[in-house]
Every structure is written in structure tokens, then in C-alpha cells.
Design a protein around this motif. Structure first.
Motif, PDB file in Angstrom:
ATOM      1  N   ASP A 106       0.812  -1.213   0.000  1.00  0.00           N
ATOM      2  CA  ASP A 106       0.000   0.000   0.000  1.00  0.00           C
ATOM      3  C   ASP A 106       0.850   1.269   0.000  1.00  0.00           C
ATOM      4  O   ASP A 106       0.372   2.345  -0.385  1.00  0.00           O
ATOM      5  CB  ASP A 106      -0.906   0.045   1.244  1.00  0.00           C
ATOM      6  CG  ASP A 106      -1.831  -1.151   1.353  1.00  0.00           C
ATOM      7  OD1 ASP A 106      -2.287  -1.634   0.302  1.00  0.00           O
ATOM      8  OD2 ASP A 106      -2.093  -1.596   2.487  1.00  0.00           O
ATOM      9  N   LYS A 146      -8.432  -0.060   5.013  1.00  0.00           N
ATOM     10  CA  LYS A 146      -9.437   0.234   3.991  1.00  0.00           C
ATOM     11  C   LYS A 146      -9.697   1.731   3.893  1.00  0.00           C
ATOM     12  O   LYS A 146      -9.793   2.298   2.803  1.00  0.00           O
ATOM     13  CB  LYS A 146     -10.734  -0.510   4.311  1.00  0.00           C
ATOM     14  CG  LYS A 146     -11.839  -0.310   3.290  1.00  0.00           C
ATOM     15  CD  LYS A 146     -13.071  -1.120   3.654  1.00  0.00           C
ATOM     16  CE  LYS A 146     -14.195  -0.925   2.640  1.00  0.00           C
ATOM     17  NZ  LYS A 146     -15.412  -1.717   3.009  1.00  0.00           N
ATOM     18  N   VAL A 147      -9.810   2.384   5.053  1.00  0.00           N
ATOM     19  CA  VAL A 147     -10.103   3.817   5.083  1.00  0.00           C
ATOM     20  C   VAL A 147      -8.916   4.624   4.559  1.00  0.00           C
ATOM     21  O   VAL A 147      -9.082   5.536   3.744  1.00  0.00           O
ATOM     22  CB  VAL A 147     -10.462   4.272   6.512  1.00  0.00           C
ATOM     23  CG1 VAL A 147     -10.710   5.778   6.541  1.00  0.00           C
ATOM     24  CG2 VAL A 147     -11.692   3.522   7.005  1.00  0.00           C
ATOM     25  N   ASN A 149      -6.463   3.675   2.594  1.00  0.00           N
ATOM     26  CA  ASN A 149      -6.283   3.461   1.162  1.00  0.00           C
ATOM     27  C   ASN A 149      -7.301   4.254   0.352  1.00  0.00           C
ATOM     28  O   ASN A 149      -7.019   4.696  -0.759  1.00  0.00           O
ATOM     29  CB  ASN A 149      -6.403   1.973   0.818  1.00  0.00           C
ATOM     30  CG  ASN A 149      -5.075   1.250   0.914  1.00  0.00           C
ATOM     31  OD1 ASN A 149      -4.063   1.728   0.417  1.00  0.00           O
ATOM     32  ND2 ASN A 149      -5.054   0.098   1.560  1.00  0.00           N
ATOM     33  N   LYS A 150      -8.477   4.428   0.910  1.00  0.00           N
ATOM     34  CA  LYS A 150      -9.522   5.207   0.236  1.00  0.00           C
ATOM     35  C   LYS A 150      -9.142   6.676   0.179  1.00  0.00           C
ATOM     36  O   LYS A 150      -9.357   7.353  -0.828  1.00  0.00           O
ATOM     37  CB  LYS A 150     -10.845   5.034   0.980  1.00  0.00           C
ATOM     38  CG  LYS A 150     -12.020   5.827   0.406  1.00  0.00           C
ATOM     39  CD  LYS A 150     -12.489   5.245  -0.907  1.00  0.00           C
ATOM     40  CE  LYS A 150     -13.742   5.965  -1.396  1.00  0.00           C
ATOM     41  NZ  LYS A 150     -14.233   5.429  -2.684  1.00  0.00           N
ATOM     42  N   CYS A 151      -8.561   7.178   1.252  1.00  0.00           N
ATOM     43  CA  CYS A 151      -8.200   8.599   1.307  1.00  0.00           C
ATOM     44  C   CYS A 151      -6.921   8.797   2.125  1.00  0.00           C
ATOM     45  O   CYS A 151      -6.978   9.106   3.315  1.00  0.00           O
ATOM     46  CB  CYS A 151      -9.347   9.408   1.921  1.00  0.00           C
ATOM     47  SG  CYS A 151      -9.076  11.183   1.922  1.00  0.00           S
ATOM     48  N   TYR A 183     -15.973   4.892   4.931  1.00  0.00           N
ATOM     49  CA  TYR A 183     -15.529   4.009   3.858  1.00  0.00           C
ATOM     50  C   TYR A 183     -15.826   4.498   2.437  1.00  0.00           C
ATOM     51  O   TYR A 183     -15.192   4.053   1.486  1.00  0.00           O
ATOM     52  CB  TYR A 183     -16.158   2.622   4.040  1.00  0.00           C
ATOM     53  CG  TYR A 183     -15.821   1.980   5.359  1.00  0.00           C
ATOM     54  CD1 TYR A 183     -14.508   1.608   5.668  1.00  0.00           C
ATOM     55  CD2 TYR A 183     -16.803   1.755   6.324  1.00  0.00           C
ATOM     56  CE1 TYR A 183     -14.199   1.033   6.874  1.00  0.00           C
ATOM     57  CE2 TYR A 183     -16.498   1.170   7.544  1.00  0.00           C
ATOM     58  CZ  TYR A 183     -15.191   0.813   7.818  1.00  0.00           C
ATOM     59  OH  TYR A 183     -14.869   0.243   9.022  1.00  0.00           O
ATOM     60  N   GLN A 184     -16.775   5.408   2.289  1.00  0.00           N
ATOM     61  CA  GLN A 184     -17.149   5.871   0.951  1.00  0.00           C
ATOM     62  C   GLN A 184     -16.863   7.351   0.721  1.00  0.00           C
ATOM     63  O   GLN A 184     -16.328   7.729  -0.321  1.00  0.00           O
ATOM     64  CB  GLN A 184     -18.641   5.617   0.708  1.00  0.00           C
ATOM     65  CG  GLN A 184     -19.046   4.151   0.790  1.00  0.00           C
ATOM     66  CD  GLN A 184     -20.552   3.974   0.706  1.00  0.00           C
ATOM     67  OE1 GLN A 184     -21.256   4.764   0.096  1.00  0.00           O
ATOM     68  NE2 GLN A 184     -21.058   2.933   1.336  1.00  0.00           N
ATOM     69  N   ASP A 185     -17.212   8.174   1.687  1.00  0.00           N
ATOM     70  CA  ASP A 185     -17.140   9.620   1.487  1.00  0.00           C
ATOM     71  C   ASP A 185     -16.116  10.297   2.385  1.00  0.00           C
ATOM     72  O   ASP A 185     -16.257  11.470   2.733  1.00  0.00           O
ATOM     73  CB  ASP A 185     -18.525  10.243   1.737  1.00  0.00           C
ATOM     74  CG  ASP A 185     -19.606   9.591   0.896  1.00  0.00           C
ATOM     75  OD1 ASP A 185     -19.388   9.431  -0.316  1.00  0.00           O
ATOM     76  OD2 ASP A 185     -20.665   9.233   1.448  1.00  0.00           O
ATOM     77  N   CYS A 186     -15.068   9.564   2.773  1.00  0.00           N
ATOM     78  CA  CYS A 186     -14.077  10.139   3.689  1.00  0.00           C
ATOM     79  C   CYS A 186     -13.338  11.331   3.091  1.00  0.00           C
ATOM     80  O   CYS A 186     -12.746  12.131   3.816  1.00  0.00           O
ATOM     81  CB  CYS A 186     -13.090   9.076   4.168  1.00  0.00           C
ATOM     82  SG  CYS A 186     -12.442   7.996   2.881  1.00  0.00           S
TER      83      CYS A 186
END
Length: 306
Positions: A106, A146-147, A149-151, A183-186
């Protein structure tokens, strides 16, 4: 992965004092990092003849970043403070991130996007972010990866000056789903309230929507908070109003309109439907796949002809 692992092994074999030396002790089990730039980074800008006087420690630091898959040139340009940190400091940061569930694979993307992570203080800056995720967003430890990596920008955002104010603002608007925010809109959490979030809401209100209507639109489509006013909102609304001549009610019911490409989706679909003399809802016009859209045009064109 093997090379990155070897580099991290090399980290462990150096004490802070040893890292200050110009020569790196080598054993049969220790990667000969001082020799690798000649093969790994021979063409790298930092290894041109102009930079022949670079210290061995700095060369090893650059090699470390490159072996981990991080573009050292880009990282240094975005965060010049990397010049002054030590290999041991990089090792501590990487070890800390790994202790939070971040994997070696990552790191190129996370640090590549936010090189400031490498010079962030673990105690005062990085650790508070993970506490915020845990205490304020109810993210379990095993989901930190997960979080992040998302942002990745979360790791370089101040908890007190950025993350908490954004969370409180969003919650006041009606964002209640903490899981969705995490998880989606961070990305909304790393957006400045006064300079980014509020102006987007104000723009929707300026189009003629009431504040409750504008709020409902962003709740249904959080991405509205991430779109550029000049490059997204304005040209798309101009096309909607002047060319499509649709009712504002449709925009209120389908705010996702702003998420579609004007040139690749909105314009061609609208023109094709107009040429066929077919009218359909904004949602059907844009949300259907190419195959579904073609079939809709075919069916409705037949019904018009009949």
C-alpha cells in the motif's frame, strides 16, 4: 515486494548512529545499498554528475524510497522536508503504519499521494488520526487500512483543525451514516468547511433551490461537495438550462447529473435522444449503460413511428 522487504531488513540492521556514517557496514546478510544506485537509480536526476557530492546517507534514503516503489523525485518536490529526515525516521513511520494494518504494497500509493506522511510526527499527527477514526467514526482497527487506502490525505490532516470540524459540519447537515463517511465519502472529511463545502451548498441555493432542497441533494449525492464550481457545476448547469431546457425539479430529483461527463455522456446522449425525437427522464438518459440506452431509443423510436 522482495526488494522492499530487503530494504526494511536493512533498516533494522542500522542504529541511528550508524546511519550518520558515510559508509554502511555490510555483511553477507545485509543488502549492499550503497552499490544499488548505480543500477537502480543510475538515470535518476538526483544521481547526475551535478549531484556527485550527495552524502551517502542521502543516497541511501533515496534508494530506500525507490525500492519501496515511491517516486523519490516527486516525493522530494512535494515535501522538501524529506531532505532532513533520517533513514531511522522513515523506518519508524513505516513501522507505525504497518502496526495499524497498512501493508507494504500500500505504501507506494499512500506515500506517493501524500509524501508529507514521511515527515509527520507519529505521536502528535499520525496517531491522533487513527484515534479519530476509531473514536469518532467507529472504525475498527482491522479496517484502518481500507479507510486510509480510500483517502491517504487523512494522514496529513489535522484532527482538531480539519477532520473534526468537517465531521461536525456534515453531521449538522444530516450526514448520519458514519460507516458511509468512513468508507465511501471520507474525502469530505479532508475538505475545508469554509472554502470547499459551504461554497458548493451556496451555489446550489443560488440556482434557485431552497436550503433544505440543496441539503437533501448533497445528502443523496455527497459527491456534489467534491465538484469544481468553474469546471463542473457552471458549464453543466448552463447546458442543462440552455440546451436541455429541462425542469429544475428533475435536477433536484437526480442531482447525480453533475457526476456525469458533459462531453462524453451528457451532450452525446441528449443530442442522440433529440435526433430520435425521444424524451426520457434525466436518470434514464444518463444512468443507463450504452446497451440499455440504445435499446430504450430503439423501443421508443418504434412507438413514436407507430
Amino acid at each position: 515486494m522482495a526488494a522492499a522487504a530487503a530494504t526494511m531488513t536493512a533498516f533494522h540492521s542500522y542504529s541511528p548512529q550508524e546511519q550518520q556514517q558515510t559508509q554502511v557496514p555490510q555483511t553477507s546478510d545485509t543488502p549492499q545499498l550503497s552499490k544499488k544506485p548505480k543500477t537502480l537509480l543510475h538515470k535518476h536526476p538526483l544521481y547526475t554528475p551535478v549531484h556527485t557530492k550527495l552524502s551517502m546517507q542521502f543516497r541511501e534514503k533515496i534508494l530506500c524510497l525507490e525500492v519501496m516503489g515511491i517516486d523519490s523525485g516527486k516525493a522530494l518536490s512535494l515535501n522538501p522536508l524529506i531532505h532532513s529526515i533520517t533513514l531511522n525516521s522513515i523506518h519508524d513511520t513505516v513501522s507505525f503504519l504497518q502496526s495499524k494494518g497498512i501493508l507494504q504494497k500500500d505504501l507506494p500509493r499512500i506515500i506517493g499521494m501524500c509524501p508529507k506522511i514521511l515527515t509527520a510526527n507519529i505521536t502528535d499527527e499520525l496517531n491522533p488520526v487513527f484515534k479519530f477514526l476509531s473514536h469518532n467514526l467507529n472504525v475498527p482497527d482491522h479496517s484502518f487500512r481500507k479507510v486510509i487506502n480510500k483517502c491517504p490525505r487523512l494522514l496529513v490532516s489535522s484532527v482538531e483543525n480539519q477532520l473534526k470540524p468537517a465531521l461536525f459540519y456534515l453531521q449538522r447537515l444530516g450526514f448520519r451514516d458514519l460507516e458511509a463517511l468512513a468508507y465511501q465519502d471520507c474525502v469530505l472529511l479532508v475538505s475545508n468547511v469554509e472554502n470547499t463545502l459551504m461554497p458548493k451548498l451556496d451555489y446550489l441555493i443560488s440556482l434557485g433551490f431552497s436550503k433544505p432542497e440543496a441539503v437533501e441533494m448533497v445528502l443523496r449525492c455527497p459527491g456534489l461537495f467534491t465538484f469544481s464550481l468553474d469546471n463542473n457545476y457552471k458549464p453543466k448547469f448552463e447546458f442543462f438550462e440552455q440546451e436541455m431546457k429541462r425542469d429544475m425539479k428533475e435536477l433536484k430529483e437526480f442531482p447525480q447529473y453533475f457526476a456525469f461527463s458533459l462531453e462524453k455522456r451528457i451532450k452525446p446522449r441528449h443530442l442522440e435522444a433529440m435526433e430520435c425525437g425521444v424524451k426520457m427522464s434525466l436518470q434514464l438518459l444518463l444512468k443507463t449503460t450504452d446497451e440499455e440506452f440504445a435499446e430504450l431509443l430503439k423501443q421508443r423510436t418504434k412507438s413514436v413511428v407507430m
